[in-house]
Design a protein around this motif. Structure first.
Motif, PDB file in Angstrom:
ATOM      1  N   LYS A   1       0.386   4.373  10.919  1.00  0.00           N
ATOM      2  CA  LYS A   1      -0.836   3.736  11.402  1.00  0.00           C
ATOM      3  C   LYS A   1      -1.300   2.651  10.428  1.00  0.00           C
ATOM      4  CE  LYS A   1      -2.294   7.834  13.901  1.00  0.00           C
ATOM      5  NZ  LYS A   1      -2.715   9.189  13.666  1.00  0.00           N
ATOM      6  N   LYS A   2      -1.010   2.842   9.141  1.00  0.00           N
ATOM      7  CA  LYS A   2      -1.355   1.823   8.150  1.00  0.00           C
ATOM      8  C   LYS A   2      -0.564   0.545   8.422  1.00  0.00           C
ATOM      9  CE  LYS A   2      -1.924   5.164   4.338  1.00  0.00           C
ATOM     10  NZ  LYS A   2      -1.438   5.478   2.967  1.00  0.00           N
ATOM     11  N   VAL A   3       0.697   0.716   8.774  1.00  0.00           N
ATOM     12  CA  VAL A   3       1.540  -0.448   9.069  1.00  0.00           C
ATOM     13  C   VAL A   3       1.032  -1.153  10.323  1.00  0.00           C
ATOM     14  CG1 VAL A   3       3.882  -1.230   9.576  1.00  0.00           C
ATOM     15  CG2 VAL A   3       3.526   0.658   7.970  1.00  0.00           C
ATOM     16  N   GLU A   4       0.708  -0.378  11.353  1.00  0.00           N
ATOM     17  CA  GLU A   4       0.182  -0.970  12.588  1.00  0.00           C
ATOM     18  C   GLU A   4      -1.072  -1.787  12.308  1.00  0.00           C
ATOM     19  OE1 GLU A   4      -0.466   2.313  15.167  1.00  0.00           O
ATOM     20  OE2 GLU A   4       1.636   2.491  15.754  1.00  0.00           O
ATOM     21  N   ALA A   5      -1.958  -1.251  11.480  1.00  0.00           N
ATOM     22  CA  ALA A   5      -3.196  -1.957  11.155  1.00  0.00           C
ATOM     23  C   ALA A   5      -2.905  -3.247  10.401  1.00  0.00           C
ATOM     24  CB  ALA A   5      -4.118  -1.050  10.335  1.00  0.00           C
ATOM     25  N   PHE A   6      -1.974  -3.188   9.447  1.00  0.00           N
ATOM     26  CA  PHE A   6      -1.636  -4.386   8.677  1.00  0.00           C
ATOM     27  C   PHE A   6      -1.050  -5.469   9.572  1.00  0.00           C
ATOM     28  CE2 PHE A   6       1.366  -7.099   6.495  1.00  0.00           C
ATOM     29  CZ  PHE A   6       0.625  -7.563   5.422  1.00  0.00           C
TER      30      PHE A   6
ATOM     31  N   THR B   1       7.604   0.990  15.283  1.00  0.00           N
ATOM     32  CA  THR B   1       6.294   0.458  14.903  1.00  0.00           C
ATOM     33  C   THR B   1       6.311  -1.060  14.803  1.00  0.00           C
ATOM     34  OG1 THR B   1       5.779   2.486  13.678  1.00  0.00           O
ATOM     35  CG2 THR B   1       4.492   0.532  13.126  1.00  0.00           C
ATOM     36  N   VAL B   2       7.419  -1.621  14.330  1.00  0.00           N
ATOM     37  CA  VAL B   2       7.493  -3.050  14.019  1.00  0.00           C
ATOM     38  C   VAL B   2       8.094  -3.873  15.161  1.00  0.00           C
ATOM     39  CG1 VAL B   2       8.575  -4.721  12.435  1.00  0.00           C
ATOM     40  CG2 VAL B   2       7.598  -2.598  11.548  1.00  0.00           C
ATOM     41  N   ARG B   3       8.908  -3.273  16.006  1.00  0.00           N
ATOM     42  CA  ARG B   3       9.732  -4.021  16.951  1.00  0.00           C
ATOM     43  C   ARG B   3       8.949  -4.980  17.842  1.00  0.00           C
ATOM     44  NH1 ARG B   3      11.191  -5.089  21.506  1.00  0.00           N
ATOM     45  NH2 ARG B   3       9.532  -3.807  22.363  1.00  0.00           N
ATOM     46  N   HIS B   4       7.755  -4.590  18.269  1.00  0.00           N
ATOM     47  CA  HIS B   4       6.997  -5.449  19.187  1.00  0.00           C
ATOM     48  C   HIS B   4       6.571  -6.764  18.539  1.00  0.00           C
ATOM     49  CE1 HIS B   4       3.676  -3.650  16.947  1.00  0.00           C
ATOM     50  NE2 HIS B   4       2.877  -4.595  17.439  1.00  0.00           N
ATOM     51  N   LYS B   5       6.676  -6.838  17.210  1.00  0.00           N
ATOM     52  CA  LYS B   5       6.351  -8.069  16.495  1.00  0.00           C
ATOM     53  C   LYS B   5       7.598  -8.914  16.217  1.00  0.00           C
ATOM     54  CE  LYS B   5       1.835  -7.818  15.471  1.00  0.00           C
ATOM     55  NZ  LYS B   5       0.859  -8.922  15.599  1.00  0.00           N
ATOM     56  N   MET B   6       8.754  -8.433  16.648  1.00  0.00           N
ATOM     57  CA  MET B   6      10.010  -9.116  16.345  1.00  0.00           C
ATOM     58  C   MET B   6      10.596  -9.732  17.610  1.00  0.00           C
ATOM     59  SD  MET B   6      11.750  -6.443  13.626  1.00  0.00           S
ATOM     60  CE  MET B   6      12.664  -7.713  12.749  1.00  0.00           C
ATOM     61  N   GLY B   7      10.986 -10.991  17.525  1.00  0.00           N
ATOM     62  CA  GLY B   7      11.552 -11.680  18.668  1.00  0.00           C
ATOM     63  C   GLY B   7      13.067 -11.764  18.615  1.00  0.00           C
ATOM     64  N   LYS B   8      13.601 -12.675  19.394  1.00  0.00           N
ATOM     65  CA  LYS B   8      15.050 -12.846  19.510  1.00  0.00           C
ATOM     66  C   LYS B   8      15.701 -13.147  18.167  1.00  0.00           C
ATOM     67  CE  LYS B   8      18.803 -13.342  22.062  1.00  0.00           C
ATOM     68  NZ  LYS B   8      19.424 -12.224  22.783  1.00  0.00           N
ATOM     69  N   GLU B   9      14.991 -13.871  17.295  1.00  0.00           N
ATOM     70  CA  GLU B   9      15.543 -14.245  15.992  1.00  0.00           C
ATOM     71  C   GLU B   9      15.231 -13.228  14.902  1.00  0.00           C
ATOM     72  OE1 GLU B   9      17.647 -16.811  15.393  1.00  0.00           O
ATOM     73  OE2 GLU B   9      17.614 -16.884  17.579  1.00  0.00           O
ATOM     74  N   GLY B  10      14.592 -12.118  15.255  1.00  0.00           N
ATOM     75  CA  GLY B  10      14.294 -11.088  14.263  1.00  0.00           C
ATOM     76  C   GLY B  10      15.551 -10.351  13.825  1.00  0.00           C
ATOM     77  N   HIS B  11      15.483  -9.747  12.650  1.00  0.00           N
ATOM     78  CA  HIS B  11      16.661  -9.059  12.106  1.00  0.00           C
ATOM     79  C   HIS B  11      16.225  -7.762  11.432  1.00  0.00           C
ATOM     80  CE1 HIS B  11      20.593  -9.390   9.522  1.00  0.00           C
ATOM     81  NE2 HIS B  11      20.694  -8.496  10.494  1.00  0.00           N
TER      82      HIS B  11
ATOM     83  N   PHE C   1       0.867  -1.181   0.000  1.00  0.00           N
ATOM     84  CA  PHE C   1       0.000   0.000   0.000  1.00  0.00           C
ATOM     85  C   PHE C   1       0.899   1.225   0.000  1.00  0.00           C
ATOM     86  CE2 PHE C   1       0.158  -1.792   4.347  1.00  0.00           C
ATOM     87  CZ  PHE C   1       0.799  -0.777   5.038  1.00  0.00           C
ATOM     88  N   SER C   2       0.337   2.344  -0.409  1.00  0.00           N
ATOM     89  CA  SER C   2       1.114   3.577  -0.499  1.00  0.00           C
ATOM     90  C   SER C   2       1.551   4.012   0.892  1.00  0.00           C
ATOM     91  CB  SER C   2       0.276   4.673  -1.161  1.00  0.00           C
ATOM     92  OG  SER C   2       1.036   5.864  -1.274  1.00  0.00           O
ATOM     93  N   PHE C   3       2.841   4.317   1.017  1.00  0.00           N
ATOM     94  CA  PHE C   3       3.412   4.626   2.325  1.00  0.00           C
ATOM     95  C   PHE C   3       4.559   5.615   2.159  1.00  0.00           C
ATOM     96  CE2 PHE C   3       6.689   3.855   5.519  1.00  0.00           C
ATOM     97  CZ  PHE C   3       5.962   3.990   6.698  1.00  0.00           C
TER      98      PHE C   3
END
Length: 225
Positions: free
Chosen positions: A60-65, A112-122, A49-51
């Motif tokens: 907020k669009k990213v949070e919703a997705f 915005t994204v960090r709370h969805k990323m765990g120990k193995e996130g990059h 989507f346009s961002f």
């Protein structure tokens, strides 16, 4: 298969990254102001989507997705804003516009994204050799190169702050790659590396680099610029 977010996907390295990850079967969220190039690919595992990184409301669009995804495995901060203009002629508004995308936008995307990323996130942030201390510098790129230096330090700081919980943070300082942005900065210059070649390297690093690196700057360059 991984869940991947990539910014700056309408052209160049970002566009090639979308195709490479999608071909391997990963789920991709492709973010760019211009969504038409990615939409035309018509890939079922690619969402877009346009961002605009410079627009706080667009996060907020990213949070919703992200309500659709339990986890984000990889975030690639690839989008960038370039200004090639003599320092004395650069206005504060122009300087701020570059930093809104290249620094503040990167920081807000991570937040915005960090709370969805765990120990193995990059988290992989694309910087530039122009932002590396001691590297060759070029007139006219004061806003761009200094902003790319800022995200190098930001990466080092975040890696330390989240070293116990993850994700891992690394930054790639790219040399010359034959993209539209390079043509804008150095008209007529022919780079030795194509966008696809660099995208292939970044894809592999994004998927595996966190196993060996955290808080590191890697200089990915075979030429000057």
């Amino acid at each position: 298969m991984a869940n991947i977010i990539i910014t700056g996907t309408s052209r160049g390295i970002g566009f090639e990254l979308v195709k490479l990850f999608a071909k391997e079967g990963h789920q991709v969220l492709a973010l760019s102001r211009n969504v038409q190039p990615v939409q035309r690919l018509d890939l079922s595992n690619v969402h877009c989507f346009s961002f605009d990184l410079g627009n706080p409301n667009d996060f907020k669009k990213v949070e919703a997705f992200l309500e659709q995804w339990n986890v984000v495995d990889v975030l690639i901060n690839n989008a960038g804003s370039l200004l090639n203009k003599p320092f004395a002629e650069t206005t504060i508004e122009e300087f701020e516009r570059v930093y809104k995308v290249n620094v503040f936008g990167v920081a807000e995307m991570i937040r915005t994204v960090r709370h969805k990323m765990g120990k193995e996130g990059h988290v992989v942030t694309v910087s530039s050799m122009g932002g590396v201390q001691g590297s060759m510098k070029f007139p006219g790129l004061s806003a761009y190169s200094s902003s790319k230096g800022a995200v190098i330090t930001l990466t080092e700081l975040l890696a330390e702050e989240y070293k116990e919980t993850g994700p891992s943070f690394n930054v790639l300082a790219l040399g010359a790659v034959q993209t539209e942005m390079l043509e804008e900065a150095f008209p007529g210059y022919q780079a030795l590396v194509t966008a696809l070649e660099m995208a292939t390297y970044i894809k592999d690093f994004a998927l595996t680099g966190h196993k060996l690196y955290n808080g590191k700057l890697l200089q990915v360059s075979n030429s000057t610029p």
